[in-house]
Scaffold this motif. Sequence first.
Motif, PDB file in Angstrom:
ATOM      1  N   SER A  12       0.927  -1.308  -0.006  1.00  0.00           N
ATOM      2  CA  SER A  12       0.064  -0.019  -0.123  1.00  0.00           C
ATOM      3  C   SER A  12       0.946   1.274   0.057  1.00  0.00           C
ATOM      4  CB  SER A  12      -0.890   0.224   1.185  1.00  0.00           C
ATOM      5  OG  SER A  12      -0.060  -0.103   2.356  1.00  0.00           O
ATOM      6  N   GLY A  13       1.966   1.073  -0.435  1.00  0.00           N
ATOM      7  CA  GLY A  13       3.091   2.336  -0.563  1.00  0.00           C
ATOM      8  C   GLY A  13       2.855   3.056  -1.958  1.00  0.00           C
ATOM      9  N   VAL A  14       3.670   4.045  -2.108  1.00  0.00           N
ATOM     10  CA  VAL A  14       3.399   4.929  -3.199  1.00  0.00           C
ATOM     11  C   VAL A  14       3.430   4.312  -4.542  1.00  0.00           C
ATOM     12  CG1 VAL A  14       4.194   6.851  -2.287  1.00  0.00           C
ATOM     13  CG2 VAL A  14       5.991   5.574  -3.305  1.00  0.00           C
ATOM     14  N   ALA A  15       4.402   3.157  -4.784  1.00  0.00           N
ATOM     15  CA  ALA A  15       4.316   2.403  -5.966  1.00  0.00           C
ATOM     16  C   ALA A  15       2.788   1.613  -6.270  1.00  0.00           C
ATOM     17  CB  ALA A  15       5.307   1.447  -6.105  1.00  0.00           C
ATOM     18  N   ALA A  16       2.365   1.090  -5.020  1.00  0.00           N
ATOM     19  CA  ALA A  16       1.427   0.363  -5.084  1.00  0.00           C
ATOM     20  C   ALA A  16       0.057   1.122  -5.453  1.00  0.00           C
ATOM     21  CB  ALA A  16       1.002  -0.584  -3.654  1.00  0.00           C
ATOM     22  N   MET A  17      -0.262   2.296  -4.618  1.00  0.00           N
ATOM     23  CA  MET A  17      -1.284   2.960  -4.748  1.00  0.00           C
ATOM     24  C   MET A  17      -1.181   3.838  -6.122  1.00  0.00           C
ATOM     25  SD  MET A  17      -3.382   2.274  -2.708  1.00  0.00           S
ATOM     26  CE  MET A  17      -3.661   1.369  -0.999  1.00  0.00           C
ATOM     27  N   VAL A  61      -3.497  13.764  -8.605  1.00  0.00           N
ATOM     28  CA  VAL A  61      -3.474  13.803  -7.101  1.00  0.00           C
ATOM     29  C   VAL A  61      -2.729  15.077  -6.623  1.00  0.00           C
ATOM     30  CG1 VAL A  61      -3.566  11.254  -6.637  1.00  0.00           C
ATOM     31  CG2 VAL A  61      -1.299  12.569  -6.451  1.00  0.00           C
ATOM     32  N   TRP A  62      -2.109  15.973  -7.521  1.00  0.00           N
ATOM     33  CA  TRP A  62      -1.133  17.043  -7.455  1.00  0.00           C
ATOM     34  C   TRP A  62      -1.692  17.952  -6.749  1.00  0.00           C
ATOM     35  CZ3 TRP A  62       2.895  19.184  -6.503  1.00  0.00           C
ATOM     36  CH2 TRP A  62       3.348  20.287  -6.518  1.00  0.00           C
ATOM     37  N   ILE A 114      -3.589  10.501   0.922  1.00  0.00           N
ATOM     38  CA  ILE A 114      -4.006  10.873  -0.117  1.00  0.00           C
ATOM     39  C   ILE A 114      -4.227  10.001  -1.317  1.00  0.00           C
ATOM     40  CG2 ILE A 114      -3.389  12.328  -2.245  1.00  0.00           C
ATOM     41  CD1 ILE A 114      -2.281  14.199   0.026  1.00  0.00           C
ATOM     42  N   LEU A 115      -2.989   9.005  -1.431  1.00  0.00           N
ATOM     43  CA  LEU A 115      -2.920   8.256  -2.546  1.00  0.00           C
ATOM     44  C   LEU A 115      -4.197   7.009  -2.413  1.00  0.00           C
ATOM     45  CD1 LEU A 115       0.708   7.733  -2.825  1.00  0.00           C
ATOM     46  CD2 LEU A 115      -0.770   8.753  -4.488  1.00  0.00           C
ATOM     47  N   LEU A 116      -4.481   6.560  -1.019  1.00  0.00           N
ATOM     48  CA  LEU A 116      -5.567   5.789  -0.877  1.00  0.00           C
ATOM     49  C   LEU A 116      -6.649   6.125  -1.093  1.00  0.00           C
ATOM     50  CD1 LEU A 116      -6.475   3.094   0.319  1.00  0.00           C
ATOM     51  CD2 LEU A 116      -6.357   4.246   2.808  1.00  0.00           C
ATOM     52  N   ASP A 117      -6.963   7.321  -0.866  1.00  0.00           N
ATOM     53  CA  ASP A 117      -8.231   7.897  -1.113  1.00  0.00           C
ATOM     54  C   ASP A 117      -8.501   8.003  -2.664  1.00  0.00           C
ATOM     55  OD1 ASP A 117      -8.802   8.131   1.636  1.00  0.00           O
ATOM     56  OD2 ASP A 117      -8.453  10.394   1.558  1.00  0.00           O
ATOM     57  N   HIS A 118      -7.443   8.281  -3.326  1.00  0.00           N
ATOM     58  CA  HIS A 118      -7.473   8.340  -4.791  1.00  0.00           C
ATOM     59  C   HIS A 118      -8.020   7.006  -5.417  1.00  0.00           C
ATOM     60  CE1 HIS A 118      -7.442  12.660  -6.081  1.00  0.00           C
ATOM     61  NE2 HIS A 118      -6.669  12.829  -4.706  1.00  0.00           N
TER      62      HIS A 118
END
Length: 377
Positions: A12-17, A61-62, A114-118
């Motif tokens: 669930s890190g940046v690459a995954a999300m 997501v910017w 933020i990444l999870l929400d998106h």
Amino acid sequence: MTAVQKVAIAGSGVAAMATAIQLAKAGIAVDVFEAKPELSALGSGITLQGNALRVFDALGVWEDVREKGLAFEGLTLRAPGPDAPVIAQLPEVKTGGPDYPACMGMYRPDLAKILLDHAEKAGAKTTFGAKITGFDATDNKVEVFVNETSAGTYDLLIGADGVNSTVRGLMGIETAPETTGMGIWRAFVSRPKDVEHSELYYGGPVYIAGYTPTGEDTMYAFLVEKAQDRFGVSDDQAVEIMRGESLAYGGPWNSIREDLNQGAKVNYTWFTKHLVPGRWNRGPVVIIGDAAHSCPPTIAQGAAQALEDAVVLAELLVDADRVSEELWDTFHERRVPRVQAVVDASVQLGEWQIEGKKDADAPGLLFGIAQKMAVPA
């Protein structure tokens, strides 16, 4: 028609999300499996170079990232001592191009949220407490087992589950992270108003002392030392070690020590390095991000490279009508040399510091990598 219709992602890190966002936006069914019981992000803050910000824009997501983080330009180098004299003010290359700041600092948990929400808004399904324990792959399908039970059959399993990747091990890949000889203390602290961008102190009792602003009132501070077995120390001992090692540094470090005295949370990790040689896939299973490569944060490109892995892979999967050897060839041609350059440069900078090479051309190395990263992945 996309190359895949149903994808499983480990981590669930940046690459995954980032991968989940892009694939779900294209109408692909995405199941994200995270072994931890809830969303978490190790560390306190993160430094994001311009090429990472460019990826955030591609993800959509910017605006949320910009609102939560703090953008800045430039880098200050200081010397040890009570007055912390400034010895150089360095400009930074805008690796994301002219439309993005050169750099941004951010609180890691804010970025993770933020990444999870998106990802979930795009349609990805995330399950926590779900450890991938095995898979059964054919040429073009993979049955994924989560907590020892089949979670179903997918067109692709993406292992984006970090440096100690379970998926990497299940693939039979023996390459694993190894320490570079450096360890880092980090603390999330208040930001003095005179700290406007990252500042680094070279010399003194540790290799590097520094801090990066992450918001209007916050920043993360760090001390890079010789790697030691610090993992059994108590929270109070960790604070005392970080406070003691910082006594040689003045200026804003006086404020940081005050926060440490007030109970600021401290964490410690070792720097690692690895790069899986050749292909990162084995049939319909592939690793990306820290599962495939890691490097010291000496040039702050770790997150950016993980994000680039994600968007390049997603782009190829969305644009193709099937997963082919040509697709994997293209993916590796676009990613492996670029990541290799970052890993090599990051490790080299650390080695120069360990060896005490004061005549090394660190600015030249940094500028050269920045120029490479300015070209989109």
